[in-house]
Write a protein that holds these residues in place. Structure first.
Motif, short mmCIF file in Angstrom:
data_model
loop_
_atom_site.label_atom_id
_atom_site.label_comp_id
_atom_site.label_asym_id
_atom_site.label_seq_id
_atom_site.Cartn_x
_atom_site.Cartn_y
_atom_site.Cartn_z
N GLY A 21 0.82 -1.19 0.00
CA GLY A 21 0.00 0.00 0.00
C GLY A 21 0.86 1.24 0.00
O GLY A 21 1.79 1.38 -0.79
N ARG A 22 0.57 2.17 0.90
CA ARG A 22 1.31 3.43 0.96
C ARG A 22 2.76 3.24 1.39
O ARG A 22 3.57 4.18 1.28
N GLU A 23 3.12 2.07 1.91
CA GLU A 23 4.50 1.82 2.32
C GLU A 23 5.27 0.99 1.30
O GLU A 23 6.40 0.58 1.56
N THR A 24 4.69 0.76 0.13
CA THR A 24 5.39 0.01 -0.92
C THR A 24 6.73 0.68 -1.23
O THR A 24 6.78 1.89 -1.46
N PRO A 25 7.84 -0.07 -1.25
CA PRO A 25 9.16 0.56 -1.42
C PRO A 25 9.50 0.82 -2.88
O PRO A 25 9.21 0.00 -3.77
N PHE A 26 10.16 1.94 -3.11
CA PHE A 26 10.64 2.33 -4.44
C PHE A 26 12.04 2.91 -4.24
O PHE A 26 12.20 3.96 -3.64
N ALA A 27 13.05 2.23 -4.76
CA ALA A 27 14.44 2.66 -4.61
C ALA A 27 14.80 3.67 -5.71
O ALA A 27 14.82 3.32 -6.90
N LEU A 28 15.06 4.90 -5.31
CA LEU A 28 15.42 5.96 -6.25
C LEU A 28 16.94 6.13 -6.29
O LEU A 28 17.48 7.17 -5.92
N GLY A 29 17.62 5.10 -6.71
CA GLY A 29 19.08 5.17 -6.78
C GLY A 29 19.57 5.48 -8.18
O GLY A 29 18.86 5.29 -9.16
N ARG A 30 20.76 5.98 -8.27
CA ARG A 30 21.50 6.13 -9.51
C ARG A 30 22.99 6.14 -9.15
O ARG A 30 23.33 6.59 -8.06
N PRO A 50 7.00 -16.61 -7.24
CA PRO A 50 8.09 -15.90 -6.55
C PRO A 50 7.75 -15.56 -5.10
O PRO A 50 6.59 -15.37 -4.75
N ASP A 51 8.79 -15.46 -4.29
CA ASP A 51 8.65 -14.91 -2.95
C ASP A 51 8.76 -13.39 -2.98
O ASP A 51 8.27 -12.70 -2.08
N LEU A 52 9.41 -12.87 -4.01
CA LEU A 52 9.67 -11.44 -4.16
C LEU A 52 9.56 -11.08 -5.63
O LEU A 52 10.12 -11.78 -6.48
N LEU A 53 8.86 -9.99 -5.91
CA LEU A 53 8.78 -9.46 -7.27
C LEU A 53 9.30 -8.03 -7.26
O LEU A 53 8.74 -7.16 -6.58
N LEU A 54 10.40 -7.81 -7.97
CA LEU A 54 10.98 -6.48 -8.12
C LEU A 54 10.73 -5.97 -9.53
O LEU A 54 10.84 -6.73 -10.50
N VAL A 55 10.39 -4.70 -9.65
CA VAL A 55 10.24 -4.06 -10.95
C VAL A 55 11.49 -3.25 -11.25
O VAL A 55 11.84 -2.34 -10.49
N SER A 56 12.18 -3.58 -12.34
CA SER A 56 13.23 -2.71 -12.85
C SER A 56 12.51 -1.62 -13.64
O SER A 56 12.13 -1.79 -14.80
N ALA A 57 12.29 -0.50 -12.95
CA ALA A 57 11.33 0.51 -13.41
C ALA A 57 12.04 1.65 -14.13
O ALA A 57 12.44 2.63 -13.52
N GLY A 58 12.21 1.47 -15.44
CA GLY A 58 12.62 2.58 -16.29
C GLY A 58 11.38 3.21 -16.88
O GLY A 58 10.39 2.53 -17.14
N PHE A 59 11.42 4.51 -17.12
CA PHE A 59 10.25 5.22 -17.65
C PHE A 59 10.54 5.83 -19.01
O PHE A 59 9.88 6.78 -19.43
N ASP A 60 11.49 5.23 -19.73
CA ASP A 60 11.89 5.75 -21.03
C ASP A 60 11.11 5.15 -22.19
O ASP A 60 11.38 5.48 -23.35
N ALA A 61 10.13 4.31 -21.92
CA ALA A 61 9.18 3.90 -22.96
C ALA A 61 8.03 4.88 -23.06
O ALA A 61 7.09 4.67 -23.83
N PHE A 98 10.02 -1.60 -6.17
CA PHE A 98 10.51 -1.00 -7.40
C PHE A 98 11.96 -0.56 -7.24
O PHE A 98 12.37 -0.10 -6.18
N VAL A 99 12.69 -0.65 -8.36
CA VAL A 99 14.07 -0.16 -8.44
C VAL A 99 14.16 0.70 -9.68
O VAL A 99 13.88 0.24 -10.79
N LEU A 100 14.56 1.95 -9.54
CA LEU A 100 14.63 2.87 -10.66
C LEU A 100 15.71 2.45 -11.66
O LEU A 100 16.82 2.11 -11.28
N GLU A 101 15.34 2.51 -12.94
CA GLU A 101 16.31 2.33 -14.02
C GLU A 101 16.38 3.63 -14.83
O GLU A 101 16.83 4.64 -14.31
N GLY A 102 15.92 3.63 -16.10
CA GLY A 102 16.04 4.80 -16.95
C GLY A 102 14.83 5.71 -16.92
O GLY A 102 13.94 5.59 -16.09
N GLY A 103 14.80 6.61 -17.91
CA GLY A 103 13.78 7.64 -18.00
C GLY A 103 14.47 8.98 -18.07
O GLY A 103 15.08 9.41 -17.09
#
Length: 336
Positions: free
Chosen positions: A108-117, A236-247, A283-288
């Protein structure tokens, strides 16, 4: 959502003309500042041993020494400065934090999103490429398996570029499922339907290389018609999104047509798939690379986890995208 963030990631600066700029994180933060319920977490950086669990030890040492000597042009696209080593350890640490939080039940509101680069999904086991030095999502997946936190991890990559690095690291493994939707013919030129994994990993790599112009209906169909049945089987026990936004339809370096609202739909779809497997989700940030489109899309994803119900796309999947779906379904035995 809870966003992993560290100002240390801003210190990786490949130059004012480089598309993978620190301004990406600044734009995201500025957009999220207008939203309620956003929380930031500064996770610890990984140590070098965590990097070596996913990457060749000689490469990790070479990367560290390259930065210590002042950095420079690793390849024509991939640039480091002295601070890049610490930024990369911090970026991977944010991904590990996201995986841990997801497995601890954050939702929910605590869903993690890693904003790394710097981003990670092009970094192969023994080399940097495509703006990427350490493969953040792969390091997080490996850490969860090595620590006994998860037996099976899925990584779904919706960046417009194929995550050749993640595929390279896990393609002979049966405990990590890697699925990618990307633009055919775009850098790095890999990720065709016939690339399904090798050895113990056969069938655990899934690639949809769409022609340029594919948009929301095609992306949703990829999840519903290809990823969903395969992920249900994988469990899966864990689902991570490699979340690029360049599409995104207005991203400056691609020719795809995903809308801002479409990213909200994709996030909701994958959340529901994780729920079906009782898997942690993050989520883990990729491109965009369009600052407005990147920040607006992440804001929409954030709103989905705050209760917003995104609008389903109108229109049907065009014939070119449909042929790709049919080819991938056949490669994975889904047409029988």
């Amino acid at each position: 959502m809870r966003f992993g963030y560290s100002a240390e990631c801003l210190e990786h600066d490949p130059g004012s003309r480089h598309p993978e700029s620190p301004d990406r994180l600044r734009a995201i933060r500025q957009a999220l500042a207008k939203r309620h319920g956003v929380e930031y977490v500064e996770a610890d950086p990984i140590d070098e041993s965590a990097a070596r669990a996913a990457h060749d030890a000689d490469y990790v040492r070479e990367f560290r020494e390259f930065c210590a000597s002042g950095g420079g042009q690793w390849d024509p696209d991939t640039v480091a400065v002295e601070a890049t080593w610490d930024a990369a350890l911090r970026s991977a640490g944010q991904a590990v934090w996201a995986a841990e939080a997801a497995l601890d039940g954050a939702s929910g509101r605590e869903t993690p999103f890693a904003l790394g680069r710097p981003p990670g999904h092009h970094a192969v086991a023994d080399d940097a490429m495509g703006f990427c030095f350490l493969n953040n999502a792969a390091i997080a997946a490996e850490a969860m398996i090595d620590d006994g936190r998860a037996e099976r991890v899925a990584i779904v990559d919706w960046d417009v570029h194929h995550g050749n690095g993640t595929q390279d690291i896990f393609e002979d493994r049966g405990d990590v499922f890697y699925a990618s939707i990307h633009e055919r013919g775009l850098y790095p030129g890999t990720g065709e339907a016939g690339e399904i994994g090798t050895g113990d990993g056969e069938g655990a790599t899934v690639n949809l290389a769409y022609p340029s112009g594919a948009g929301d209906p095609a992306y949703v169909a990829a999840i519903d018609e290809v990823f969903a049945p395969l992920l249900d089987e994988f469990g899966p026990d864990l689902l991570l999104v490699s979340a690029g936004f360049d599409a995104h339809e207005h991203d400056p370096i691609s020719r795809m047509s995903v809308s801002t609202e479409g990213y909200g739909v994709l996030a909701a779809r994958l959340r529901d798939l994780a729920d079906r497997s009782d898997a942690g989700f993050g989520f883990v940030l990729e491109g965009g690379y369009g600052l407005d489109t990147l920040s607006e899309s992440i804001t929409t994803v954030n709103e989905v986890f705050g209760g917003y119900d995104p609008v389903e796309p109108e229109g049907s999947v065009d014939d070119r995208a449909r042929s790709v779906i049919d080819e991938v379904r056949a490669a994975h035995g889904l047409n029988g």
